[in-house]
Enzyme design. Structure first.
Site, PDB file in Angstrom:
ATOM      1  N   SER A  22       0.825  -1.215   0.000  1.00  0.00           N
ATOM      2  CA  SER A  22       0.000   0.000   0.000  1.00  0.00           C
ATOM      3  C   SER A  22       0.859   1.265   0.000  1.00  0.00           C
ATOM      4  O   SER A  22       1.850   1.371   0.730  1.00  0.00           O
ATOM      5  CB  SER A  22      -0.907   0.012   1.236  1.00  0.00           C
ATOM      6  N   SER A  24      -0.587   4.129   0.790  1.00  0.00           N
ATOM      7  CA  SER A  24      -1.285   5.057   1.693  1.00  0.00           C
ATOM      8  C   SER A  24      -0.425   5.530   2.864  1.00  0.00           C
ATOM      9  O   SER A  24      -0.496   6.709   3.223  1.00  0.00           O
ATOM     10  CB  SER A  24      -2.577   4.424   2.207  1.00  0.00           C
ATOM     11  N   LYS A  81     -14.346  -2.847   2.185  1.00  0.00           N
ATOM     12  CA  LYS A  81     -15.045  -1.589   1.900  1.00  0.00           C
ATOM     13  C   LYS A  81     -16.557  -1.676   2.111  1.00  0.00           C
ATOM     14  O   LYS A  81     -17.209  -0.675   2.346  1.00  0.00           O
ATOM     15  CB  LYS A  81     -14.763  -1.141   0.463  1.00  0.00           C
ATOM     16  N   ASP A 117     -13.235   8.103  -3.046  1.00  0.00           N
ATOM     17  CA  ASP A 117     -12.790   7.643  -4.371  1.00  0.00           C
ATOM     18  C   ASP A 117     -13.514   8.408  -5.476  1.00  0.00           C
ATOM     19  O   ASP A 117     -12.910   8.737  -6.508  1.00  0.00           O
ATOM     20  CB  ASP A 117     -13.081   6.146  -4.554  1.00  0.00           C
ATOM     21  N   GLY A 145     -16.199  -2.427 -15.838  1.00  0.00           N
ATOM     22  CA  GLY A 145     -16.227  -2.957 -14.475  1.00  0.00           C
ATOM     23  C   GLY A 145     -17.514  -2.588 -13.763  1.00  0.00           C
ATOM     24  O   GLY A 145     -18.189  -1.616 -14.155  1.00  0.00           O
ATOM     25  N   GLY A 147     -17.724  -3.124 -10.007  1.00  0.00           N
ATOM     26  CA  GLY A 147     -17.493  -3.206  -8.563  1.00  0.00           C
ATOM     27  C   GLY A 147     -17.574  -1.827  -7.913  1.00  0.00           C
ATOM     28  O   GLY A 147     -18.119  -0.876  -8.489  1.00  0.00           O
ATOM     29  N   GLY A 264      -4.174   5.643 -12.545  1.00  0.00           N
ATOM     30  CA  GLY A 264      -4.953   6.036 -11.376  1.00  0.00           C
ATOM     31  C   GLY A 264      -4.157   6.563 -10.191  1.00  0.00           C
ATOM     32  O   GLY A 264      -4.713   6.730  -9.095  1.00  0.00           O
TER      33      GLY A 264
END
Ligand code: NAP
Length: 305
Positions: A22, A24, A81, A117, A145, A147, A264
């Site tokens: 990650s 983050s 999530k 997001d 997609g 999701g 992204g």
């Protein structure tokens, strides 16, 4: 949001499954530094449910623990999530529309779930559009997609009065997302279509192609979510939510066709800035966060991140 004066040490973190790679922590630690706040950003690896249930609940309850023990903000990633939704008291309108959260905080004793997001995508996507503004008053995007990420992307595009064609490999998934989002009566409309060459061939006039599937992600870097049998729409910009590798097979095809394209990573930076602002009230500078990723500058509009 927490009140900055009352917090002398910020306990922030990320809940997810596999967190080893990650980015983050780098982003949020840079944000703390940029804000001049003392604190930490820890990784909380929680196994999938049902095994991880007690750990998940305890972490979320940590957001309303007494100050000395308290967590002040959490990010949430795959596979939790949606798993965290039952433990929350309130969802922001975006989180409710998307049906998944990536940012948690307490407001008084109430636990709030938000989704940054959607806005994070739009902020970065606008940069790409600046390089190639859509030529239509109601532009159409093809989103691949069905999701959580696809929902977030579609939601924000519909808010901006775009039309969306949502291409999924399982038709019932696409139809469900389209039904849910059309029910919200946002300015734009969404249509579900099969993720197949035959169907996508009818969508060559779109202004944007956006990949919101994991296809192309390392180590499967040769995979492309857009069918090889047909060219990418010639008037489109191409945005890939995947950022590892920096140039996915989809972005390579875009480059070969001369289409403006971006991965992204910019969305990741923007959603992190938004999450940090929700927790602390301070919006960190994009430059500091890009520096933390080893990039000294914001990528040029339309350029690769
Ligand atoms: P998700 O909820 O698991 O959804 C993934 C979607 O992709 C599902 O519709 C899935 O279909 C579809 N899919 C998976 N493999 C496929 C294939 N081989 N062919 C066609 N469709 C396929 O995941 P997510 O949370 O939406 O995330 C999607 C991607 O976006 C991930 O790579 C994630 O890392 C990325 N992401 C990036 C950012 C950022 O800041 N840049 C933020 C969020 C997400 P099925 O349901 O049929 O499997």
């Amino acid at each position: 949001m927490n009140t900055a004066e009352a917090v002398s040490y910020w306990r922030l973190g990320l809940i997810g499954g596999q967190l080893g790679h990650s980015l983050s922590p780098r982003l949020q630690r840079a944000a703390l530094k940029d804000a001049g706040l003392q604190g930490e950003y820890r990784l909380y690896a929680v196994p999938p449910l049902p095994e991880g249930e007690a750990q998940l609940r305890a972490l979320i309850e940590g957001l309303r623990a007494p100050q000395a023990l308290r967590l002040h903000g959490l990010n949430v990633t795959i596979p939790h999530k949606q798993n965290v939704l039952p433990y929350l008291d309130e969802l922001t309108p975006t989180a409710r529309a998307v049906g998944a959260v990536n940012t948690l905080y307490a407001c008084g004793s109430r636990l709030i779930g938000d989704n940054t997001d959607a806005e994070g995508f739009w902020l970065d996507f606008e940069r790409l559009l600046a390089a190639a503004p859509p030529q239509k008053s109601t532009p159409t995007a093809l989103v691949l997609g069905g999701g959580g990420a696809a929902r977030a992307v579609a939601y924000t595009l519909l808010q901006q009065d775009w039309r969306v064609a949502l291409a999924t490999r399982r038709p019932e998934q696409g139809r469900r997302v389209a039904r849910d989002l059309n029910t919200l009566r946002l300015p734009g409309r969404i249509t579900a279509i099969p993720l197949e060459a035959e169907s996508l061939a009818g969508w060559q006039a779109v202004c944007a192609v956006i990949n919101a599937t994991p296809v192309g992600m390392s180590p499967h870097t040769e995979d492309c979510p857009y069918p090889a049998e047909i060219p990418l729409p010639p008037q489109s910009v191409v945005y890939d939510l995947v950022y590892n590798p920096a140039e996915t097979a989809l972005l390579r095809r875009a480059r070969q066709q001369g289409l403006p394209a971006a991965n992204g990573l910019g969305m990741l930076v923007e959603q992190a800035r938004l999450a940090f602002a929700r927790w602390t009230g301070f919006t960190p500078s994009p430059e500091r966060l890009w520096e933390a990723l080893g990039r000294a500058h914001i990528p040029p509009p339309g350029g690769q991140a």
